[in-house]
Design an enzyme around this catalytic site. Structure first.
Site, PDB file in Angstrom:
ATOM      1  N   HIS A 216       0.797  -1.231   0.000  1.00 34.75           N
ATOM      2  CA  HIS A 216       0.000   0.000   0.000  1.00 34.75           C
ATOM      3  C   HIS A 216       0.829   1.281   0.000  1.00 34.75           C
ATOM      4  O   HIS A 216       0.292   2.366  -0.041  1.00 34.75           O
ATOM      5  CB  HIS A 216      -0.954   0.029   1.196  1.00 34.75           C
ATOM      6  CG  HIS A 216      -0.268   0.319   2.506  1.00 34.75           C
ATOM      7  ND1 HIS A 216       0.459  -0.620   3.182  1.00 34.75           N
ATOM      8  CD2 HIS A 216      -0.182   1.461   3.228  1.00 34.75           C
ATOM      9  CE1 HIS A 216       0.947  -0.071   4.283  1.00 34.75           C
ATOM     10  NE2 HIS A 216       0.581   1.187   4.340  1.00 34.75           N
TER      11      HIS A 216
HETATM   12  C1  UD1 Z   1      -2.096   5.664   6.157  1.00 33.85           C
HETATM   13  C2  UD1 Z   1      -0.782   6.128   6.803  1.00 33.85           C
HETATM   14  C3  UD1 Z   1       0.260   5.036   6.624  1.00 33.85           C
HETATM   15  C4  UD1 Z   1      -0.238   3.696   7.152  1.00 33.85           C
HETATM   16  C5  UD1 Z   1      -1.551   3.366   6.463  1.00 33.85           C
HETATM   17  C6  UD1 Z   1      -2.131   2.078   6.961  1.00 33.85           C
HETATM   18  C7  UD1 Z   1      -0.199   8.516   6.768  1.00 33.85           C
HETATM   19  C8  UD1 Z   1       0.597   9.541   6.074  1.00 33.85           C
HETATM   20  N1  UD1 Z   1      -0.268   7.318   6.138  1.00 33.85           N
HETATM   21  O1  UD1 Z   1      -1.851   5.520   4.756  1.00 33.85           O
HETATM   22  O2  UD1 Z   1       1.420   5.398   7.358  1.00 33.85           O
HETATM   23  O3  UD1 Z   1       0.719   2.712   6.877  1.00 33.85           O
HETATM   24  O4  UD1 Z   1      -2.471   4.435   6.730  1.00 33.85           O
HETATM   25  O5  UD1 Z   1      -3.329   1.799   6.327  1.00 33.85           O
HETATM   26  O6  UD1 Z   1      -0.746   8.798   7.809  1.00 33.85           O
HETATM   27  N2  UD1 Z   1      -9.546   4.907   2.500  1.00 33.85           N
HETATM   28  C9  UD1 Z   1     -10.684   4.149   2.614  1.00 33.85           C
HETATM   29  N3  UD1 Z   1     -11.155   3.891   3.868  1.00 33.85           N
HETATM   30  C10 UD1 Z   1     -10.545   4.347   4.991  1.00 33.85           C
HETATM   31  C11 UD1 Z   1      -9.385   5.113   4.866  1.00 33.85           C
HETATM   32  C12 UD1 Z   1      -8.899   5.377   3.599  1.00 33.85           C
HETATM   33  O7  UD1 Z   1     -11.267   3.721   1.628  1.00 33.85           O
HETATM   34  O8  UD1 Z   1     -11.044   4.080   6.106  1.00 33.85           O
HETATM   35  C13 UD1 Z   1      -9.029   5.188   1.143  1.00 33.85           C
HETATM   36  C14 UD1 Z   1      -9.229   6.635   0.762  1.00 33.85           C
HETATM   37  O9  UD1 Z   1      -9.694   6.687  -0.517  1.00 33.85           O
HETATM   38  C15 UD1 Z   1      -7.846   7.252   0.842  1.00 33.85           C
HETATM   39  C16 UD1 Z   1      -6.935   6.042   0.633  1.00 33.85           C
HETATM   40  O10 UD1 Z   1      -7.646   4.911   1.122  1.00 33.85           O
HETATM   41  O11 UD1 Z   1      -7.661   8.250  -0.084  1.00 33.85           O
HETATM   42  C17 UD1 Z   1      -5.632   6.169   1.358  1.00 33.85           C
HETATM   43  O12 UD1 Z   1      -5.864   6.451   2.745  1.00 33.85           O
HETATM   44  P1  UD1 Z   1      -4.910   7.435   3.577  1.00 33.85           P
HETATM   45  O13 UD1 Z   1      -5.359   7.476   4.993  1.00 33.85           O
HETATM   46  O14 UD1 Z   1      -4.752   8.713   2.841  1.00 33.85           O
HETATM   47  O15 UD1 Z   1      -3.490   6.783   3.506  1.00 33.85           O
HETATM   48  P2  UD1 Z   1      -3.039   5.308   3.705  1.00 33.85           P
HETATM   49  O16 UD1 Z   1      -2.438   4.864   2.426  1.00 33.85           O
HETATM   50  O17 UD1 Z   1      -4.110   4.443   4.315  1.00 33.85           O
END
Ligand code: UD1
Length: 371
Positions: A216
């Site tokens: 991821h």
């Molecule tokens: C975040 C953390 C990362 C951690 C990861 C674990 C930061 C900078 N990054 O990255 O360190 O390893 O979480 O998962 O804090 N989304 C969903 N549902 C959710 C949350 C997110 O569908 O509950 C989707 C959204 O479209 C979002 C994408 O996943 O844009 C990425 O989520 P985001 O929280 O921005 O970053 P992660 O890649 O999850």
């Protein structure tokens, strides 16, 4: 009575906070206030971890949701400032390296509230990773540093932190792993597949041997060419051993957007499933022949379980898992060879690092008592 705000935001935070919440409950001199920033919000990325790990419902949820880094950080700060002004805590404790970690530390420090960082001092040395920026920002202003390994202590000393503020307490993730591994067995069942039609019985797979995979990191999955290269390798490996891939929403979204799902559908032994709950996931890992990952936490869990872990990253902020544990840092082009080494029975084995023993929460609360 000491009032302590504990902050969680994203999936990897929940298994670190769970044992602390349980331990604090046994010590009546603490009032714990749990704040969820809402950085992760889906049931599969957040809610179900509270149920499985018996974490009490957050006292406050800031519900910030997904946004750019700047927007998300700003929203967390605005919401958390109000919380701190209303609650007037003695301490704010943050964990890990996500945006919520840095944002809440910045708010608390400016309000002159004593801040505590669990998992302090980890450094990948790679400032292209958002988590590295969060670690540096958090540790630049934290008052108390709880660390998981000796290299983290050394990093902090090199940055000028005085040693009376640094406490090597062990690993809260391993507290959670130890507490739940037995309960986790039997948690695997049939999962519907996201790529192929039908479903798989993961329990059957686990008994015959499979690899487990997670990807991821933006550096691996946000660029089309890079992701396509990795997808081709998933296909090649899945010809040698079934691969179960509980897929992070970021990765699934990119696979769809880059038009790579059709290709993945041609790999009959690659099983894409929704992100798993904690119990299902640790059971799957504990039965796997290896993990192939770019996650931080899985490097630690596999080291404790002594299962070979191939981490597809040029660096790690958790080097103890490499020098002491069963983790190997590898390049994309070496994935196939490394998997073959494991399948030939020569996968890396290691030792459990100091204090990764299920008692980190006890050590932390004993120290909090004397602050
Ligand atoms: C975040 C953390 C990362 C951690 C990861 C674990 C930061 C900078 N990054 O990255 O360190 O390893 O979480 O998962 O804090 N989304 C969903 N549902 C959710 C949350 C997110 O569908 O509950 C989707 C959204 O479209 C979002 C994408 O996943 O844009 C990425 O989520 P985001 O929280 O921005 O970053 P992660 O890649 O999850």
């Amino acid at each position: 009575m000491k009032k302590i705000i504990l902050v969680v935001g994203a999936r990897p935070n929940f298994m670190k906070i769970a044992p602390l919440m349980h331990e604090l409950k046994l010590h009546k001199q603490f009032e714990a206030v749990l704040v969820h920033t809402g950085q992760h919000y889906d049931n599969q990325m957040s809610g179900r971890f509270f149920e499985e790990l018996n974490i009490p419902a957050p006292n406050i949820n800031l519900e910030v949701g997904s946004a750019s880094h700047a927007q998300q950080t700003a929203l967390i700060m605005m919401g958390f400032e109000k919380v701190c002004l209303d609650e007037k805590p003695d301490f704010v404790l943050v964990v890990g390296d996500v945006n919520s970690t840095a944002a809440c530390t910045l708010v608390a420090a400016k309000l002159n509230i004593k801040t505590i960082h669990y998992e302090a001092g980890l450094r990948s040395g790679d400032r292209t990773m958002p988590e590295e920026i969060n670690r540096l920002v958090t540790d630049a202003i934290t008052d108390i540093f709880f660390t998981t390994s000796v290299d983290a202590d050394e990093n902090l000393y090199k940055e000028g932190v005085s040693n009376d503020k640094v406490f090597m307490v062990g690993n809260l993730m391993i507290d959670t792993l130890e507490a739940n591994l037995t309960k986790a067995s039997g948690s695997l069942q049939k999962f519907s597949l996201l790529n192929l039609t039908g479903n798989i019985d993961v329990k059957d797979l686990a008994s015959t041997g499979n690899g487990v995979m997670t990807f991821h990191r933006p550096s691996n999955v946000d660029n089309k060419e890079e992701l396509e290269r990795i997808v081709n390798i998933w296909g090649a490996i899945s010809n040698k051993i079934p691969l179960v891939f509980p897929i992070h929403p970021r990765t699934y979204k990119n696979i769809q957007q880059f038009g790579l799902l059709d290709k993945i559908n041609t790999f009959p032994n690659l099983y894409l499933i929704e992100p798993l709950g904690y119990l299902e996931f640790i059971h799957l890992v504990s039965k796997a022949k290896f993990a192939l990952t770019d996650s931080g936490g899985i490097q630690e869990e596999t080291t404790h379980l002594n299962i070979p872990c191939l981490t597809v990253r040029p660096n790690t902020e958790r080097p103890v898992t490499v020098w002491e544990g069963s983790n190997k840092l590898i390049k994309i082009e070496d994935i196939e060879t490394e998997v073959e080494i494991i399948l030939a029975g020569n996968g890396k084995k290691g030792n459990n690092p100091k204090y990764w023993d299920g008692k980190a929460a006890q050590r932390i609360v004993a120290i909090l008592n004397n602050l």
